[in-house]
Every structure is written in structure tokens, then in C-alpha cells.
Motif scaffolding. Structure first.
Motif, mmCIF file in Angstrom:
data_model
loop_
_atom_site.group_PDB
_atom_site.id
_atom_site.type_symbol
_atom_site.label_atom_id
_atom_site.label_comp_id
_atom_site.label_asym_id
_atom_site.label_seq_id
_atom_site.Cartn_x
_atom_site.Cartn_y
_atom_site.Cartn_z
ATOM 1 N N PHE A 6 -6.357 -11.616 4.859
ATOM 2 C CA PHE A 6 -5.523 -11.136 3.841
ATOM 3 C C PHE A 6 -5.774 -11.796 2.387
ATOM 4 N N LYS B 251 -4.902 -10.080 -0.848
ATOM 5 C CA LYS B 251 -3.413 -9.786 -0.919
ATOM 6 C C LYS B 251 -2.893 -11.034 -1.714
ATOM 7 N N ALA C 194 1.525 -10.257 4.748
ATOM 8 C CA ALA C 194 0.658 -9.150 5.095
ATOM 9 C C ALA C 194 0.626 -9.108 6.534
ATOM 10 N N PHE C 195 0.045 -7.767 6.786
ATOM 11 C CA PHE C 195 -0.317 -7.576 8.487
ATOM 12 C C PHE C 195 -1.254 -6.629 8.578
ATOM 13 N N GLY C 196 -1.897 -6.742 9.774
ATOM 14 C CA GLY C 196 -2.922 -5.808 10.179
ATOM 15 C C GLY C 196 -3.255 -5.787 11.535
ATOM 16 N N LYS D 260 -5.413 -6.403 14.958
ATOM 17 C CA LYS D 260 -6.337 -7.349 15.412
ATOM 18 C C LYS D 260 -7.553 -6.707 16.247
ATOM 19 N N ILE E 67 -9.054 -9.646 11.663
ATOM 20 C CA ILE E 67 -7.919 -8.813 11.122
ATOM 21 C C ILE E 67 -8.092 -7.634 10.032
ATOM 22 N N ASP F 60 -6.512 -5.053 7.468
ATOM 23 C CA ASP F 60 -5.197 -4.333 6.866
ATOM 24 C C ASP F 60 -5.457 -3.025 6.166
ATOM 25 N N LYS F 61 -6.493 -2.355 6.449
ATOM 26 C CA LYS F 61 -6.946 -1.205 5.865
ATOM 27 C C LYS F 61 -7.080 0.017 6.764
ATOM 28 N N GLY G 89 0.956 -3.160 -0.402
ATOM 29 C CA GLY G 89 0.127 -2.322 0.504
ATOM 30 C C GLY G 89 -1.328 -2.633 0.082
ATOM 31 N N SER G 90 -2.317 -2.637 0.965
ATOM 32 C CA SER G 90 -3.847 -2.541 0.828
ATOM 33 C C SER G 90 -4.370 -1.317 0.058
#
Lengths: 52, 146
Positions: A30, A33, B46-48, B50, B57, B59-60, B95-96
Motif C-alpha cells: 500500500f 496510499k 489500507a486494505f486489500g 491477499k 496484497i 487493493d485494486k 480509496g485506490s
């Protein structure tokens, strides 16, 4: 020690610890971000909290 | 706010969490990370998804597992845990993609009346922070525990 009711009222989840996730601490995931967060900090700073 | 959310696992500093989304697309592991930034006490959330094969990871990716509310509720519960155990921190999120930022905004809007009892919530608009208001197309968000 907090009671179950106190824990539930605090909205804190019960979390299981798994140290295999430690590897993600140093991984640059990330990063785009994080860069955005740093850019926001650099250009507009942090909000001001006004207590009423 | 007692919303159904997925079970979380975390490493001992409570900055990285994992949970498993369950839906029509099967089980999809997801990772949440609170990353330190250039300022002490200011973290990016952030998160996404796996990738089980590579461990990477993403996130998109749009996994469309039919559980976006539960996923967001799980991320919110991680924010509660993180801010409970890390005092006086700011948590920044965006957000991404614009669509994802809008999804986050809609999630915050839905629960803002309750969340604002526990957090100061701000939205970023036109280069400035303002107290979060419903139905405004913010670019990013930042919260701090009260």
C-alpha cells in the motif's frame, strides 16, 4: 479486568494473535496510499479539533 | 454499532490484521494495515485482497463477494481496536480508486451518527479538512478517537 458487558460496549473486537502476520509490517504494501497520506499531510496538514 | 463483521486475526502490535471474506466467490483472505507515515502518530489505513499463491496484497482488485458492508464493518472494528491500543493517533484513509473512496464515504455516512460519538471524523475537500457531512464527495478521510 473489564466485564463482558464493558468489552461489548467498547465495540472492540476480539482478535486472535498470529505472529506470522509480522512479515507485513516491514513489507512496502500500500505504498502508494502511504504516499498519498504523506502528501495530504504536507499540503494541508491535520484538521483542527474544536471542542464545543 | 453492533454490525456483523468477520473474525480478525492480528500480529501483536495490532497494526496488521487479516480476515476472510465469505460469499458467492468463495473465501477471499483480506489484509488490513495501519502504516506509519512521515509524522509520528499519523497512520495510513489500507486494505486489500491477499493472493494465496504469491502472498502479495492487491487493493485494486474488485472481488465482488457480495459482502461489502460486512467487509467495511470489519475494517471499522479494526480501527476501533487500533485506536483503543494506540493512543492519540490520526488514521487517514482514501480509496485506490474514486469508486472505492465513494464506497468508503457511503459507509461512513451510514453510521456517522453513531461513529461520531467515538471519533472525530473529517473529510478532505478542495485541499482542506472539514467535519464530515453526509452527501459530500470527499477525496479522503481522517479520524481520531475522542
Amino acid at each position: 479486568m473489564k466485564s463482558i458487558k464493558e468489552l461489548n460496549d467498547k465495540k472492540i473486537p476480539i482478535v486472535r494473535i498470529d505472529n506470522s502476520l509480522e512479515k507485513y509490517l516491514k513489507m512496502p504494501i500500500f505504498q502508494d496510499k502511504v504516499d498519498k497520506a504523506n502528501e495530504a499531510l504536507r499540503t494541508i496538514g491535520l484538521p483542527k479539533i474544536t471542542t464545543k | 454499532m453492533k454490525l456483523p463483521h468477520y473474525e480478525l486475526i492480528a500480529e501483536k502490535t495490532l497494526r496488521v490484521y487479516e480476515f476472510t471474506s465469505e460469499g458467492p466467490k468463495g473465501q477471499i483472505p483480506k489484509l488490513i494495515k495501519f502504516s506509519e507515515t512521515a509524522l509520528k502518530g499519523y497512520y495510513n489505513l489500507a486494505f486489500g485482497d491477499k493472493n494465496l499463491k504469491t502472498g502479495n496484497i492487491d487493493d485494486k482488485v474488485v472481488s465482488n463477494n457480495g459482502d461489502s458492508e460486512q467487509v467495511l464493518a470489519t475494517v471499522v472494528s479494526a480501527v476501533y481496536m487500533f485506536t483503543e491500543t494506540h493512543s492519540d493517533v490520526w488514521v487517514y484513509a482514501t480509496g485506490s480508486t474514486k469508486a472505492r473512496t465513494r464506497l468508503y464515504r457511503m459507509g461512513i455516512t451510514k453510521y456517522i451518527d453513531e461513529v461520531k460519538n467515538d471519533f472525530y471524523v473529517f473529510g478532505q475537500l478542495e485541499g482542506e479538512w472539514e467535519e464530515f457531512q453526509k452527501d459530500i464527495d470527499y477525496n479522503a478521510f481522517v479520524v481520531r478517537r475522542k
